[in-house]
Scaffold this motif. Structure first.
Motif, mmCIF file in Angstrom:
data_model
loop_
_atom_site.group_PDB
_atom_site.id
_atom_site.type_symbol
_atom_site.label_atom_id
_atom_site.label_comp_id
_atom_site.label_asym_id
_atom_site.label_seq_id
_atom_site.Cartn_x
_atom_site.Cartn_y
_atom_site.Cartn_z
ATOM 1 N N LEU A 192 56.673 -79.101 56.324
ATOM 2 C CA LEU A 192 57.354 -77.803 56.257
ATOM 3 C C LEU A 192 56.414 -76.625 56.472
ATOM 4 O O LEU A 192 56.872 -75.481 56.452
ATOM 5 C CB LEU A 192 58.050 -77.649 54.903
ATOM 6 N N ARG A 193 55.125 -76.890 56.652
ATOM 7 C CA ARG A 193 54.184 -75.791 56.850
ATOM 8 C C ARG A 193 54.554 -74.909 58.043
ATOM 9 O O ARG A 193 54.483 -73.675 57.943
ATOM 10 C CB ARG A 193 52.769 -76.334 57.013
ATOM 11 N N PRO A 194 54.957 -75.478 59.207
ATOM 12 C CA PRO A 194 55.386 -74.603 60.311
ATOM 13 C C PRO A 194 56.572 -73.723 59.941
ATOM 14 O O PRO A 194 56.670 -72.580 60.416
ATOM 15 C CB PRO A 194 55.750 -75.604 61.430
ATOM 16 N N LEU A 195 57.474 -74.217 59.099
ATOM 17 C CA LEU A 195 58.597 -73.384 58.675
ATOM 18 C C LEU A 195 58.102 -72.200 57.848
ATOM 19 O O LEU A 195 58.641 -71.091 57.951
ATOM 20 C CB LEU A 195 59.594 -74.214 57.867
ATOM 21 N N HIS A 196 57.077 -72.420 57.040
ATOM 22 C CA HIS A 196 56.511 -71.313 56.284
ATOM 23 C C HIS A 196 55.872 -70.293 57.223
ATOM 24 O O HIS A 196 55.918 -69.081 56.961
ATOM 25 C CB HIS A 196 55.481 -71.833 55.279
ATOM 26 N N GLU A 197 55.284 -70.771 58.324
ATOM 27 C CA GLU A 197 54.722 -69.843 59.303
ATOM 28 C C GLU A 197 55.820 -68.985 59.928
ATOM 29 O O GLU A 197 55.648 -67.779 60.126
ATOM 30 C CB GLU A 197 53.963 -70.614 60.383
ATOM 31 N N VAL A 198 56.954 -69.618 60.242
ATOM 32 C CA VAL A 198 58.081 -68.859 60.787
ATOM 33 C C VAL A 198 58.553 -67.818 59.770
ATOM 34 O O VAL A 198 58.804 -66.659 60.099
ATOM 35 C CB VAL A 198 59.233 -69.804 61.172
ATOM 36 N N THR A 199 58.669 -68.236 58.516
ATOM 37 C CA THR A 199 59.126 -67.317 57.471
ATOM 38 C C THR A 199 58.140 -66.174 57.277
ATOM 39 O O THR A 199 58.544 -65.001 57.159
ATOM 40 C CB THR A 199 59.306 -68.091 56.148
ATOM 41 N N ASP A 200 56.856 -66.474 57.242
ATOM 42 C CA ASP A 200 55.855 -65.419 57.072
ATOM 43 C C ASP A 200 55.884 -64.438 58.234
ATOM 44 O O ASP A 200 55.745 -63.223 58.039
ATOM 45 C CB ASP A 200 54.457 -66.036 56.933
ATOM 46 N N SER A 201 56.054 -64.967 59.451
ATOM 47 C CA SER A 201 56.138 -64.081 60.614
ATOM 48 C C SER A 201 57.357 -63.169 60.507
ATOM 49 O O SER A 201 57.286 -61.982 60.819
ATOM 50 C CB SER A 201 56.200 -64.905 61.901
ATOM 51 N N ALA A 202 58.477 -63.718 60.069
ATOM 52 C CA ALA A 202 59.682 -62.906 59.924
ATOM 53 C C ALA A 202 59.494 -61.818 58.871
ATOM 54 O O ALA A 202 59.981 -60.694 59.034
ATOM 55 C CB ALA A 202 60.869 -63.798 59.555
#
Length: 379
Positions: free
Chosen positions: A105-115
């Motif tokens: 799920l780390r890439p999902l956290h990257e998406v969330t942080d970018s948002a």
């Protein structure tokens, strides 16, 4: 718009609980099968002579009860050892599931942080996720593509607002300058006041036309028509020609008209604005003594309106830019011949009808614009 509240545990915890539950269920089934299998195997001991006694764990057991005693002992050991193993496996599964899920799920956290970091001033950031081509990578690419579209829209909006502000500031500056000059002159007579009034009237009329064009562009750009009706393009073209006819005669322009029957499905007022803008551009960006050719026809499921004219030379790579707001062919941006919204409104109105518009330079100077509109279904 209401904010969606977060409910229940997070995705990482839910996946961990699910994986742990599955491992616990499988381990319980295996433990039960081992308990059954060991009991049945141990119980199948050879039969001893009647009256014999066997010592099991320091206890004398009659020969007839030997199998039952061994089965109970074996099952007890399976439960004790298997119980510890069961707890260890479940805990290991929970820890492993929590660790692996976090990495997945780390890439999902990257998406969330970018948002979370995004704003109108930081739309140039991208995730650019590297790794296997899986669902997470597809989500990241979709998010990056959305950011590309948002950045284009924001940049276009900034340019539009800046250009509109500049265009509106020009007539307002003219009005203020005329008023200041006239009011500062104590000897201003009626003729001077009339001259000032004429200048102010022209400037306010230009500002009014610009505002009307901006409102029309905002109403049509990015929207679709809720309904349409059959519209005769020949009639629309004739009414637009009557409006520009005085200017055509004053500038000595030669007009060629080839109007074949063509019925489009759409809004009459918008289609009249399309024809009017194309003809106004053809007249105002022409050369004295030049020519204009207008044509209507039907081509399959399309009703076609084409306006071509002479004028300044336009480079092929500059044609697409003419459809942007406040761009004019062959004139400076601050010219008084228009607001530079004509072709922008044409494109927006044609797109709202589900059609397409294209332009191409005319050899020797000038521009030809073709609008294709959905043909109406006539009874």
């Amino acid at each position: 718009m209401s904010r969606i509240s977060r409910r229940g545990p997070g995705l990482r915890l839910r996946i961990t609980l699910l994986a742990t539950g599955l491992v616990a269920a499988v381990s319980a089934v295996l433990l039960w099968l081992g308990w059954e299998l060991v009991g049945n195997v141990v119980a199948a001991v050879p039969r001893l002579p009647e009256g014999s006694v066997v010592r099991v764990h320091g206890v004398d057991v009659p020969a007839g009860s030997l199998g039952e005693a061994l089965r109970a002992s074996a099952r007890e050991q399976v439960l004790v050892v298997g119980g510890f193993a069961f707890v260890g496996v479940v805990l290991a599964a929970a820890l492993l599931a929590w660790t692996v899920t976090g990495r997945v799920l780390r890439p999902l956290h990257e998406v969330t942080d970018s948002a979370r970091r995004l704003s109108a001033e930081s739309l140039d950031e991208r995730i650019a996720l590297r790794g296997p081509r899986d669902e997470v990578a597809e989500l990241a690419e979709t998010f990056d593509a959305m950011l590309d579209r948002l950045q284009v829209a924001f940049d276009s909006q900034r340019r539009f607002v800046a250009n509109a502000s500049h265009e509106l500031r020009t007539p307002l500056a003219v009005v203020r300058a005329e008023l200041d000059v006239t009011l500062s002159d104590p000897d201003a007579d009626v003729a001077e006041l009339r001259r000032m009034a004429d200048v102010v009237r022209d400037a306010t009329a230009r500002a009014e036309r610009l505002v009307s064009s901006l409102l029309l562009l905002a109403r049509t750009e990015g929207g679709g028509l809720s309904s349409g009706e059959p519209v005769d393009l020949v009639g629309v073209l004739d009414r637009a020609l009557r409006v520009v006819d005085p200017e055509v005669r004053d500038r000595g322009l030669r007009l060629a008209r080839d109007a074949e029957p063509a019925w489009a499905a759409g809004d009459p007022a918008l289609l009249e604005r399309v024809a009017g803008n194309l003809l106004e551009n053809a007249v105002r960006h022409n050369v004295d003594g030049g020519w204009i050719e207008v044509r209507t026809r039907e081509a399959g499921r399309w009703a076609v309106l084409r306006v071509a004219s002479s004028g300044p030379e336009v480079a092929p790579e500059q044609v697409e830019a003419l459809f942007e707001p406040f761009r004019r062919a062959g004139v400076q941006r601050t010219a008084r011949t228009g607001a530079g919204l004509g072709l922008s409104i044409v494109r927006a109105a044609v797109a709202a009808h589900g059609g397409a518009v294209r332009a191409e330079p005319v050899p020797g100077g000038g521009l030809a614009v073709t609008a294709e509109l959905p043909a109406a279904d006539l009874p």
